[in-house]
Write a protein that holds these residues in place. Structure first.
Motif, PDB file in Angstrom:
ATOM      1  N   ARG A  45       1.489  11.648  -7.384  1.00 29.30           N
ATOM      2  CA  ARG A  45       2.280  12.762  -6.879  1.00 29.30           C
ATOM      3  C   ARG A  45       1.720  13.344  -5.591  1.00 29.30           C
ATOM      4  NH1 ARG A  45       3.573  16.825 -11.736  1.00 29.30           N
ATOM      5  NH2 ARG A  45       5.531  15.886 -12.325  1.00 29.30           N
ATOM      6  N   ASN A  46       0.415  13.220  -5.392  1.00 27.16           N
ATOM      7  CA  ASN A  46      -0.236  13.841  -4.235  1.00 27.16           C
ATOM      8  C   ASN A  46      -0.495  12.812  -3.149  1.00 27.16           C
ATOM      9  OD1 ASN A  46      -0.374  16.238  -5.722  1.00 27.16           O
ATOM     10  ND2 ASN A  46      -2.308  15.624  -6.636  1.00 27.16           N
ATOM     11  N   SER A  47      -0.191  13.183  -1.931  1.00 34.15           N
ATOM     12  CA  SER A  47      -0.488  12.298  -0.808  1.00 34.15           C
ATOM     13  C   SER A  47      -1.964  12.436  -0.437  1.00 34.15           C
ATOM     14  CB  SER A  47       0.390  12.643   0.390  1.00 34.15           C
ATOM     15  OG  SER A  47       0.105  13.959   0.838  1.00 34.15           O
ATOM     16  N   GLU A  48      -2.491  11.409   0.221  1.00 35.12           N
ATOM     17  CA  GLU A  48      -3.880  11.416   0.665  1.00 35.12           C
ATOM     18  C   GLU A  48      -3.956  10.880   2.075  1.00 35.12           C
ATOM     19  OE1 GLU A  48      -6.932   9.758  -1.820  1.00 35.12           O
ATOM     20  OE2 GLU A  48      -5.651   9.974  -3.591  1.00 35.12           O
ATOM     21  N   LYS A  49      -4.836  11.484   2.872  1.00 31.72           N
ATOM     22  CA  LYS A  49      -5.113  10.939   4.197  1.00 31.72           C
ATOM     23  C   LYS A  49      -6.193   9.887   4.037  1.00 31.72           C
ATOM     24  CE  LYS A  49      -3.655  14.530   7.223  1.00 31.72           C
ATOM     25  NZ  LYS A  49      -3.673  14.850   8.604  1.00 31.72           N
ATOM     26  N   VAL A  50      -5.975   8.724   4.634  1.00 34.57           N
ATOM     27  CA  VAL A  50      -6.905   7.621   4.476  1.00 34.57           C
ATOM     28  C   VAL A  50      -6.886   6.762   5.733  1.00 34.57           C
ATOM     29  CG1 VAL A  50      -5.199   6.145   3.345  1.00 34.57           C
ATOM     30  CG2 VAL A  50      -7.608   5.759   2.915  1.00 34.57           C
ATOM     31  N   PHE A  51      -8.056   6.183   6.049  1.00 37.68           N
ATOM     32  CA  PHE A  51      -8.145   5.250   7.171  1.00 37.68           C
ATOM     33  C   PHE A  51      -7.663   3.891   6.677  1.00 37.68           C
ATOM     34  CE2 PHE A  51     -10.444   1.919   9.475  1.00 37.68           C
ATOM     35  CZ  PHE A  51     -10.013   2.196  10.759  1.00 37.68           C
ATOM     36  N   CYS A  52      -6.705   3.321   7.383  1.00 36.13           N
ATOM     37  CA  CYS A  52      -6.145   2.025   6.995  1.00 36.13           C
ATOM     38  C   CYS A  52      -6.703   0.951   7.933  1.00 36.13           C
ATOM     39  CB  CYS A  52      -4.622   2.063   7.058  1.00 36.13           C
ATOM     40  SG  CYS A  52      -3.855   0.623   6.324  1.00 36.13           S
ATOM     41  N   ARG A  53      -7.503   0.060   7.374  1.00 37.90           N
ATOM     42  CA  ARG A  53      -8.110  -0.996   8.184  1.00 37.90           C
ATOM     43  C   ARG A  53      -7.076  -1.954   8.770  1.00 37.90           C
ATOM     44  NH1 ARG A  53     -13.562  -3.065   5.159  1.00 37.90           N
ATOM     45  NH2 ARG A  53     -14.345  -1.005   4.607  1.00 37.90           N
ATOM     46  N   ALA A  54      -5.928  -2.088   8.126  1.00 33.86           N
ATOM     47  CA  ALA A  54      -4.919  -3.046   8.580  1.00 33.86           C
ATOM     48  C   ALA A  54      -4.470  -2.755  10.008  1.00 33.86           C
ATOM     49  CB  ALA A  54      -3.720  -3.031   7.643  1.00 33.86           C
ATOM     50  N   ASP A  55      -4.267  -1.479  10.328  1.00 34.63           N
ATOM     51  CA  ASP A  55      -3.816  -1.141  11.691  1.00 34.63           C
ATOM     52  C   ASP A  55      -4.770  -0.195  12.418  1.00 34.63           C
ATOM     53  OD1 ASP A  55      -3.326   1.216  10.359  1.00 34.63           O
ATOM     54  OD2 ASP A  55      -1.157   1.123  10.578  1.00 34.63           O
ATOM     55  N   GLY A  56      -5.876   0.190  11.775  1.00 36.06           N
ATOM     56  CA  GLY A  56      -6.870   1.032  12.424  1.00 36.06           C
ATOM     57  C   GLY A  56      -6.450   2.479  12.606  1.00 36.06           C
ATOM     58  N   LYS A  57      -5.495   2.949  11.813  1.00 37.12           N
ATOM     59  CA  LYS A  57      -4.997   4.317  11.942  1.00 37.12           C
ATOM     60  C   LYS A  57      -5.285   5.114  10.670  1.00 37.12           C
ATOM     61  CE  LYS A  57      -1.157   2.924  14.878  1.00 37.12           C
ATOM     62  NZ  LYS A  57       0.292   2.815  14.981  1.00 37.12           N
ATOM     63  N   VAL A  58      -5.325   6.432  10.834  1.00 38.99           N
ATOM     64  CA  VAL A  58      -5.408   7.323   9.678  1.00 38.99           C
ATOM     65  C   VAL A  58      -3.976   7.629   9.277  1.00 38.99           C
ATOM     66  CG1 VAL A  58      -6.122   9.578   8.839  1.00 38.99           C
ATOM     67  CG2 VAL A  58      -7.605   8.300  10.390  1.00 38.99           C
ATOM     68  N   ILE A  59      -3.669   7.368   8.011  1.00 39.86           N
ATOM     69  CA  ILE A  59      -2.297   7.587   7.538  1.00 39.86           C
ATOM     70  C   ILE A  59      -2.323   8.516   6.330  1.00 39.86           C
ATOM     71  CG2 ILE A  59      -1.469   5.336   8.338  1.00 39.86           C
ATOM     72  CD1 ILE A  59      -1.613   4.400   5.373  1.00 39.86           C
ATOM     73  N   THR A  60      -1.174   9.067   6.006  1.00 40.37           N
ATOM     74  CA  THR A  60      -0.989   9.832   4.777  1.00 40.37           C
ATOM     75  C   THR A  60      -0.113   8.980   3.878  1.00 40.37           C
ATOM     76  OG1 THR A  60      -1.125  11.902   5.987  1.00 40.37           O
ATOM     77  CG2 THR A  60      -0.133  11.985   3.792  1.00 40.37           C
ATOM     78  N   ASP A  61      -0.617   8.660   2.689  1.00 40.20           N
ATOM     79  CA  ASP A  61       0.119   7.757   1.814  1.00 40.20           C
ATOM     80  C   ASP A  61      -0.049   8.177   0.359  1.00 40.20           C
ATOM     81  OD1 ASP A  61       1.751   5.643   1.237  1.00 40.20           O
ATOM     82  OD2 ASP A  61       0.453   4.113   2.097  1.00 40.20           O
ATOM     83  N   TYR A  62       0.743   7.573  -0.492  1.00 39.50           N
ATOM     84  CA  TYR A  62       0.733   7.839  -1.929  1.00 39.50           C
ATOM     85  C   TYR A  62       0.312   6.597  -2.689  1.00 39.50           C
ATOM     86  CZ  TYR A  62       3.559  11.978  -0.931  1.00 39.50           C
ATOM     87  OH  TYR A  62       4.004  13.181  -0.456  1.00 39.50           O
ATOM     88  N   ARG A  63      -0.270   6.809  -3.848  1.00 41.88           N
ATOM     89  CA  ARG A  63      -0.493   5.690  -4.761  1.00 41.88           C
ATOM     90  C   ARG A  63       0.866   5.371  -5.366  1.00 41.88           C
ATOM     91  NH1 ARG A  63      -5.301   7.974  -4.468  1.00 41.88           N
ATOM     92  NH2 ARG A  63      -7.101   6.602  -4.510  1.00 41.88           N
ATOM     93  N   GLU A  64       1.224   4.104  -5.355  1.00 41.55           N
ATOM     94  CA  GLU A  64       2.577   3.743  -5.760  1.00 41.55           C
ATOM     95  C   GLU A  64       2.642   2.546  -6.696  1.00 41.55           C
ATOM     96  OE1 GLU A  64       3.667   0.930  -2.008  1.00 41.55           O
ATOM     97  OE2 GLU A  64       4.035   3.056  -1.770  1.00 41.55           O
TER      98      GLU A  64
END
Length: 89
Positions: free
Chosen positions: A2-21
């Motif tokens: 239910r809660n989003s998290e900010k995380v560094f994504c190694r795939a594109d090198g960006k910090v994203i906000t995403d959900y566990r899905e």
């Protein structure tokens, strides 16, 4: 989930906000099942770990006196010719 998290994504090198899905169930030798909740770029979180037990009733819920039913002639011929492909499971 239910809660989003900010995380560094190694795939594109960006910090994203995403959900566990996704819910993942892993089966390990010895009858252990582990469940994780995860999402893209997020570390999985272990939700449960369970130890399976053998059903004392045996095969067919105890309706076969502890024995498996014999193979059909077609199934038996196939197994004799090709064996059981354990590595493909």
């Amino acid at each position: 989930m239910r809660n989003s998290e900010k995380v560094f994504c190694r795939a594109d090198g960006k910090v994203i906000t995403d959900y566990r899905e996704a819910i993942v169930i892993g089966l390990a030798p010895g009858g252990i099942a582990i469940t994780w909740v995860t999402g893209p770029c997020l570390k999985p979180i272990e939700v449960s770990r369970t130890q399976a037990t053998v059903d004392p009733r045996g095969p067919y819920e105890g309706k076969s006196n502890g024995h498996y039913r014999p193979l059909t002639d077609i199934s038996k011929a196939y197994v004799e010719k090709f064996g059981i492909p354990y590595e493909s499971w």
